[in-house]
Design a protein around this motif. Structure first.
Motif, PDB file in Angstrom:
ATOM      1  N   CYS A   1       9.654 -12.493   2.930  1.00 48.97           N
ATOM      2  CA  CYS A   1       8.771 -11.301   3.478  1.00 48.97           C
ATOM      3  C   CYS A   1       8.539 -10.275   3.290  1.00 48.97           C
ATOM      4  O   CYS A   1       8.331  -9.910   3.824  1.00 48.97           O
ATOM      5  CB  CYS A   1       9.200 -11.404   4.732  1.00 48.97           C
ATOM      6  SG  CYS A   1       8.317 -11.687   6.664  1.00 48.97           S
TER       7      CYS A   1
ATOM      8  N   LYS B   1       4.152  -9.268   1.896  1.00 50.53           N
ATOM      9  CA  LYS B   1       3.078  -9.148   2.440  1.00 50.53           C
ATOM     10  C   LYS B   1       2.055 -10.035   2.390  1.00 50.53           C
ATOM     11  O   LYS B   1       1.915 -10.643   3.746  1.00 50.53           O
ATOM     12  CB  LYS B   1       2.024  -8.670   1.047  1.00 50.53           C
ATOM     13  CG  LYS B   1       2.367  -6.989   1.062  1.00 50.53           C
ATOM     14  CD  LYS B   1       1.465  -6.221   0.096  1.00 50.53           C
ATOM     15  CE  LYS B   1       1.970  -6.510  -1.606  1.00 50.53           C
ATOM     16  NZ  LYS B   1       2.953  -6.022  -2.373  1.00 50.53           N
ATOM     17  N   MET B   2       1.995 -11.892   2.156  1.00 53.61           N
ATOM     18  CA  MET B   2       1.829 -12.581   1.967  1.00 53.61           C
ATOM     19  C   MET B   2       2.261 -14.052   3.477  1.00 53.61           C
ATOM     20  O   MET B   2       2.050 -13.982   4.561  1.00 53.61           O
ATOM     21  CB  MET B   2       1.787 -13.295   0.504  1.00 53.61           C
ATOM     22  CG  MET B   2       0.257 -14.408   0.721  1.00 53.61           C
ATOM     23  SD  MET B   2      -1.127 -14.337   1.626  1.00 53.61           S
ATOM     24  CE  MET B   2      -1.056 -15.230   2.647  1.00 53.61           C
TER      25      MET B   2
ATOM     26  N   ILE C   1       3.697 -20.699  -2.036  1.00 49.56           N
ATOM     27  CA  ILE C   1       2.420 -20.126  -1.533  1.00 49.56           C
ATOM     28  C   ILE C   1       2.510 -19.928  -3.284  1.00 49.56           C
ATOM     29  O   ILE C   1       1.624 -18.880  -3.551  1.00 49.56           O
ATOM     30  CB  ILE C   1       2.563 -19.612  -0.183  1.00 49.56           C
ATOM     31  CG1 ILE C   1       3.623 -17.998  -0.767  1.00 49.56           C
ATOM     32  CG2 ILE C   1       2.100 -20.271   0.654  1.00 49.56           C
ATOM     33  CD1 ILE C   1       2.912 -17.155   0.264  1.00 49.56           C
TER      34      ILE C   1
ATOM     35  N   PRO D   1      -2.494 -19.612  -0.120  1.00 51.48           N
ATOM     36  CA  PRO D   1      -3.417 -18.879   1.338  1.00 51.48           C
ATOM     37  C   PRO D   1      -4.306 -17.153   0.329  1.00 51.48           C
ATOM     38  O   PRO D   1      -4.418 -16.636  -0.697  1.00 51.48           O
ATOM     39  CB  PRO D   1      -2.130 -18.755   1.720  1.00 51.48           C
ATOM     40  CG  PRO D   1      -1.349 -18.228   0.913  1.00 51.48           C
ATOM     41  CD  PRO D   1      -1.071 -19.297  -0.719  1.00 51.48           C
TER      42      PRO D   1
END
Ligand SMILES: NC(=O)C1=CN([C@@H]2O[C@H](COP(=O)(O)OP(=O)(O)OC[C@H]3O[C@@H](n4cnc5c(N)ncnc54)[C@H](OP(=O)(O)O)[C@@H]3O)[C@@H](O)[C@H]2O)C=CC1
Ligand SMILES: O=C(O)[C@@H]1CCC=N1
Length: 266
Positions: free
Chosen positions: A13, A15-16, A92, A116
């Motif tokens: 958990c 930044k992205m 991601i 993302p």
């Protein structure tokens, strides 16, 4: 009214991952567990655990989102292999291929690889995704719902495209923020007070982005709209658009980032 999201397990958990969680919270979180040994807690409407061993045995996530650094994948992923039976994994991580992840999660694991970008934090992200073998239509639809909660989503059928995508839209916000930094520094060089330089540079980048988003015109036409014949912008663009300046620099930068994404694969 949109339905609450199904049970989710978010691994990492930072930044992205944190930006995506914000989008899901606004969309309507169901039962959600976040595993991150270092994140600051508590996390609103989710349970923060420090170790995968703390996940309740009966927790059955519909999706496991892999949002740790690519370099941490070999040490991190095997602990989640037990969810491969029912969940879709949405990674991601830059560079890491579906095949690499299946090597750690089990050959039958359903894996969506997605890229993302941080404007996801304000629901203006752009994500490109690829569905690996064995991902069902329902799993792809869930992945699409999760990714669309933070902005626009597009799917590709060739996994290799994710490397240049990572270079362009994944890292792209960094290049735009660099432009804001450089404009600010150049403004100060020309004698503009630092506070004004900062505000005008930020507003110029943000306003131009908003105009681009709202306009049906090409970026090139929007550029031409600023460039009065024999005016000031023309002089600046003669410097920036020289072949050895921005065209070459941007092309080399994207090639370097694409190559790095490929390097991270293994
Ligand atoms: N930042 C971006 O713009 C984008 C990033 N990505 C991808 O997203 C992923 C995360 O990047 P980003 O958010 O920037 O990185 P961060 O370092 O901010 O986030 C990763 C988080 O995972 C934590 N972490 C470390 N080890 C574990 C573990 N074993 N289990 C669970 N969590 C762990 C980290 O803690 P700690 O920091 O203390 O180690 C950190 O909080 C990367 O794979 C990156 O390629 C993709 C698109 C854009
Ligand atoms: O720099 C990185 O590796 C990650 C992927 C794209 C943006 N940040």
């Amino acid at each position: 009214m949109t339905e609450t999201l199904p049970p989710l397990l978010l691994i990492g958990c930072g930044k992205m991952g944190g930006a995506m969680l914000t989008g899901w919270r606004e969309r309507g979180l169901g039962e959600t567990i976040v595993v991150d040994p270092f994140a600051n807690g508590p996390i609103p409407r989710a349970t923060l655990l420090r170790d995968p061993a703390e996940i309740p045995r009966d927790f059955a996530p519909a999706a496991v989102i892999l949002a740790t650094k690519p370099q941490e994948a070999p040490a991190t992923l095997p602990a989640y292999a037990r969810f491969a039976g029912g969940a879709v994994f949405v990674s991601i991580m830059a560079g890491k291929t579906v095949g690499f992840m299946q090597g750690l999660l089990g050959a039958g694991a359903a894996v969506v690889r997605a890229m993302p970008n941080t404007p996801a934090a304000v629901r203006q992200g752009f994500t490109v995704a690829f569905a690996g073998p064995g991902v069902t239509a329902a799993q792809r639809s869930l992945a699409d719902t999760l990714l669309a909660a933070t902005g626009e989503v597009d799917w590709v059928e060739q996994e290799g495209l994710l490397d240049p995508v990572t270079a362009v839209s994944g890292g792209g916000p960094a290049y735009v923020f660099l432009l804001a930094e450089l404009l600010e520094a150049a403004a100060v060089e020309q004698g503009i007070p630092p506070d004004l330089a900062r505000r005008m540079s930020r507003a110029t980048v943000a306003g131009s982005g908003a105009l681009l988003a709202a306009s049906a015109e090409d970026a090139a036409q929007l550029r031409k709209n600023v460039t009065s014949p024999k005016g000031t912008t023309e002089r600046a663009l003669a410097v920036l658009m020289a072949e050895s300046a921005w065209p070459q620099a941007i092309s080399q930068a994207i090639a370097a980032a694409t190559a790095r994404s490929r390097e991270l694969a293994g």
